[in-house]
Design a protein around this motif. Structure first.
Motif, PDB file in Angstrom:
ATOM      1  N   GLU A 155       0.830  -1.200   0.000  1.00 14.05           N
ATOM      2  CA  GLU A 155       0.000   0.000   0.000  1.00 14.05           C
ATOM      3  C   GLU A 155       0.866   1.252   0.000  1.00 14.05           C
ATOM      4  OE1 GLU A 155      -2.796   3.132   1.504  1.00 14.05           O
ATOM      5  OE2 GLU A 155      -0.818   2.538   2.201  1.00 14.05           O
ATOM      6  N   GLY A 156       1.982   1.221   0.745  1.00 12.15           N
ATOM      7  CA  GLY A 156       2.886   2.359   0.797  1.00 12.15           C
ATOM      8  C   GLY A 156       3.587   2.616  -0.523  1.00 12.15           C
ATOM      9  N   ILE A 157       3.890   1.557  -1.258  1.00 14.73           N
ATOM     10  CA  ILE A 157       4.492   1.727  -2.584  1.00 14.73           C
ATOM     11  C   ILE A 157       3.527   2.478  -3.497  1.00 14.73           C
ATOM     12  CG2 ILE A 157       5.242   0.504  -4.672  1.00 14.73           C
ATOM     13  CD1 ILE A 157       6.325  -1.703  -2.756  1.00 14.73           C
ATOM     14  N   ILE A 158       2.243   2.121  -3.431  1.00 16.40           N
ATOM     15  CA  ILE A 158       1.227   2.798  -4.243  1.00 16.40           C
ATOM     16  C   ILE A 158       1.101   4.262  -3.822  1.00 16.40           C
ATOM     17  CG2 ILE A 158      -1.245   2.891  -4.767  1.00 16.40           C
ATOM     18  CD1 ILE A 158      -1.233  -0.199  -4.444  1.00 16.40           C
ATOM     19  N   CYS A 159       1.096   4.514  -2.509  1.00 16.98           N
ATOM     20  CA  CYS A 159       1.015   5.888  -1.999  1.00 16.98           C
ATOM     21  C   CYS A 159       2.189   6.723  -2.501  1.00 16.98           C
ATOM     22  CB  CYS A 159       0.981   5.865  -0.472  1.00 16.98           C
ATOM     23  SG  CYS A 159       1.067   7.496   0.295  1.00 16.98           S
ATOM     24  N   GLY A 160       3.405   6.201  -2.346  1.00 13.83           N
ATOM     25  CA  GLY A 160       4.590   6.931  -2.790  1.00 13.83           C
ATOM     26  C   GLY A 160       4.595   7.163  -4.286  1.00 13.83           C
ATOM     27  N   ALA A 161       4.169   6.157  -5.045  1.00 21.72           N
ATOM     28  CA  ALA A 161       4.132   6.296  -6.503  1.00 21.72           C
ATOM     29  C   ALA A 161       3.139   7.371  -6.924  1.00 21.72           C
ATOM     30  CB  ALA A 161       3.779   4.961  -7.152  1.00 21.72           C
ATOM     31  N   SER A 162       2.020   7.495  -6.195  1.00 20.84           N
ATOM     32  CA  SER A 162       1.039   8.532  -6.536  1.00 20.84           C
ATOM     33  C   SER A 162       1.611   9.927  -6.296  1.00 20.84           C
ATOM     34  CB  SER A 162      -0.254   8.332  -5.742  1.00 20.84           C
ATOM     35  OG  SER A 162      -0.063   8.553  -4.350  1.00 20.84           O
ATOM     36  N   ALA A 163       2.434  10.083  -5.259  1.00 23.33           N
ATOM     37  CA  ALA A 163       3.086  11.374  -5.014  1.00 23.33           C
ATOM     38  C   ALA A 163       4.095  11.681  -6.115  1.00 23.33           C
ATOM     39  CB  ALA A 163       3.765  11.373  -3.646  1.00 23.33           C
ATOM     40  N   MET A 164       4.815  10.668  -6.567  1.00 28.94           N
ATOM     41  CA  MET A 164       5.753  10.858  -7.677  1.00 28.94           C
ATOM     42  C   MET A 164       5.004  11.290  -8.943  1.00 28.94           C
ATOM     43  SD  MET A 164       8.205   7.545  -6.971  1.00 28.94           S
ATOM     44  CE  MET A 164       9.134   7.769  -8.492  1.00 28.94           C
ATOM     45  N   TYR A 165       3.855  10.678  -9.179  1.00 26.65           N
ATOM     46  CA  TYR A 165       3.054  11.028 -10.359  1.00 26.65           C
ATOM     47  C   TYR A 165       2.610  12.485 -10.298  1.00 26.65           C
ATOM     48  CZ  TYR A 165      -0.857  11.227 -13.616  1.00 26.65           C
ATOM     49  OH  TYR A 165      -1.712  11.596 -14.625  1.00 26.65           O
ATOM     50  N   LEU A 166       2.099  12.917  -9.133  1.00 26.12           N
ATOM     51  CA  LEU A 166       1.631  14.300  -9.024  1.00 26.12           C
ATOM     52  C   LEU A 166       2.790  15.282  -9.186  1.00 26.12           C
ATOM     53  CD1 LEU A 166      -0.628  16.301  -8.595  1.00 26.12           C
ATOM     54  CD2 LEU A 166      -0.367  16.024  -6.124  1.00 26.12           C
ATOM     55  N   ALA A 167       3.956  14.943  -8.663  1.00 23.46           N
ATOM     56  CA  ALA A 167       5.125  15.810  -8.828  1.00 23.46           C
ATOM     57  C   ALA A 167       5.450  16.002 -10.301  1.00 23.46           C
ATOM     58  CB  ALA A 167       6.326  15.221  -8.086  1.00 23.46           C
ATOM     59  N   MET A 168       5.503  14.900 -11.037  1.00 15.74           N
ATOM     60  CA  MET A 168       5.845  14.990 -12.455  1.00 15.74           C
ATOM     61  C   MET A 168       4.726  15.663 -13.254  1.00 15.74           C
ATOM     62  SD  MET A 168       8.896  13.982 -12.773  1.00 15.74           S
ATOM     63  CE  MET A 168       9.019  14.967 -11.262  1.00 15.74           C
ATOM     64  N   ALA A 169       3.477  15.443 -12.840  1.00 18.13           N
ATOM     65  CA  ALA A 169       2.360  16.112 -13.516  1.00 18.13           C
ATOM     66  C   ALA A 169       2.464  17.618 -13.350  1.00 18.13           C
ATOM     67  CB  ALA A 169       1.036  15.593 -12.956  1.00 18.13           C
ATOM     68  N   GLU A 170       2.762  18.081 -12.142  1.00 19.29           N
ATOM     69  CA  GLU A 170       2.852  19.527 -11.916  1.00 19.29           C
ATOM     70  C   GLU A 170       4.011  20.143 -12.687  1.00 19.29           C
ATOM     71  OE1 GLU A 170       2.485  20.979  -7.982  1.00 19.29           O
ATOM     72  OE2 GLU A 170       0.578  19.966  -7.611  1.00 19.29           O
ATOM     73  N   VAL A 171       5.132  19.410 -12.769  1.00 17.96           N
ATOM     74  CA  VAL A 171       6.285  19.927 -13.523  1.00 17.96           C
ATOM     75  C   VAL A 171       5.962  19.985 -15.019  1.00 17.96           C
ATOM     76  CG1 VAL A 171       8.646  19.418 -14.271  1.00 17.96           C
ATOM     77  CG2 VAL A 171       8.029  19.226 -11.853  1.00 17.96           C
ATOM     78  N   LEU A 172       5.477  18.874 -15.573  1.00 12.16           N
ATOM     79  CA  LEU A 172       5.253  18.813 -17.015  1.00 12.16           C
ATOM     80  C   LEU A 172       4.086  19.686 -17.453  1.00 12.16           C
ATOM     81  CD1 LEU A 172       5.874  15.009 -17.658  1.00 12.16           C
ATOM     82  CD2 LEU A 172       7.423  16.932 -18.102  1.00 12.16           C
ATOM     83  N   ASN A 173       3.017  19.721 -16.660  1.00 15.29           N
ATOM     84  CA  ASN A 173       1.867  20.554 -17.035  1.00 15.29           C
ATOM     85  C   ASN A 173       2.239  22.034 -17.048  1.00 15.29           C
ATOM     86  OD1 ASN A 173       0.459  18.162 -17.131  1.00 15.29           O
ATOM     87  ND2 ASN A 173      -0.763  18.538 -15.301  1.00 15.29           N
ATOM     88  N   GLU A 174       3.067  22.447 -16.084  1.00 17.23           N
ATOM     89  CA  GLU A 174       3.513  23.844 -16.080  1.00 17.23           C
ATOM     90  C   GLU A 174       4.488  24.100 -17.218  1.00 17.23           C
ATOM     91  OE1 GLU A 174       6.439  26.616 -13.387  1.00 17.23           O
ATOM     92  OE2 GLU A 174       4.876  25.509 -12.299  1.00 17.23           O
ATOM     93  N   GLN A 175       5.378  23.160 -17.459  1.00 13.43           N
ATOM     94  CA  GLN A 175       6.402  23.332 -18.493  1.00 13.43           C
ATOM     95  C   GLN A 175       5.791  23.489 -19.877  1.00 13.43           C
ATOM     96  OE1 GLN A 175       9.421  23.743 -17.538  1.00 13.43           O
ATOM     97  NE2 GLN A 175      10.684  23.577 -19.362  1.00 13.43           N
ATOM     98  N   TYR A 176       4.735  22.713 -20.148  1.00 14.27           N
ATOM     99  CA  TYR A 176       4.124  22.735 -21.475  1.00 14.27           C
ATOM    100  C   TYR A 176       2.893  23.631 -21.558  1.00 14.27           C
ATOM    101  CZ  TYR A 176       7.252  19.031 -22.969  1.00 14.27           C
ATOM    102  OH  TYR A 176       8.368  18.312 -23.313  1.00 14.27           O
TER     103      TYR A 176
END
Length: 199
Positions: A155-176
């Motif tokens: 469950e913790g792996i899924i939680c951590g992976a979701s935080a990684m996804y949101l981090a990359m989403a915020e970077v890429l969405n702002e960048q583009y």
């Protein structure tokens, strides 16, 4: 010189996410605790989130300040709980008392979850799954159940992976300047880069 401040949340999210994934790979039973997990906890999961908390203070984001500073210092406290006994500074914490520590963090996270309800769906998932993770880890320590500990790890792996996804989403969405990775923004109001920037 532009007065616009950069969004520090992706740094806090990715440092939280990567460190959480690594620790929970251990909790799931794949590897023992090693110096790598301790170093990540102190430097990336801990120090980076504290820096981000300070930057969220500068932006006037109370939620981000509280979340990032708290979880950054959580990582420091967790690492010290592991190394103090090895250094002879203090006795190891009994499992049941460790369970109390984790329950308190679960309660704190559950309250913080309610602060995400006006934010995007991924952020809500991160805090909701993190609260569950703390309570599962507490249950493991209270009961001594290896099965609950392994379940908490996955469950913790899924939680951590979701935080990684949101981090990359915020970077890429702002960048583009457009939605590259969807995060389930609330429909009622546009909260681009002004929603609670957590965790």
């Amino acid at each position: 010189m532009s007065g616009k401040l950069a969004n520090p949340a992706p740094l806090g999210l990715i440092s939280f996410g990567m460190t959480t994934v690594l620790l929970n790979i251990h909790n799931a039973g794949f590897f023992p605790v090693s110096s790598m997990i301790l170093a990540m906890g102190l430097c990336y999961g801990g120090l980076a989130q504290v820096f981000v908390g300070v930057m969220e203070f500068r932006k006037g984001n109370t939620f981000g300040l509280t979340a990032f500073m708290s979880y950054g210092l959580f990582w420091w406290s967790l690492v010290l709980l592991m190394i103090f006994p090895a250094l002879g500074v203090a006795d190891a914490t009994p499992p049941a008392f460790m369970g109390c520590y984790l329950v308190l963090w679960g309660i704190f996270t559950a309250f913080m979850y309610f602060g995400t309800l006006k934010a995007n769906k991924v952020l809500q998932f991160i805090f909701g799954s993190l609260a569950v993770l703390f309570f599962l880890l507490a249950a493991r320590d209270f009961t001594g159940s290896a099965l609950i500990g392994k379940l908490a790890g996955f469950e913790g792996i899924i939680c951590g992976a979701s935080a990684m996804y949101l981090a990359m989403a915020e970077v890429l969405n702002e960048q583009y300047g457009r939605t590259v990775l969807p995060v389930g923004e609330p429909k009622a109001e546009a909260l681009t880069n002004s929603h609670p920037q957590q965790a």
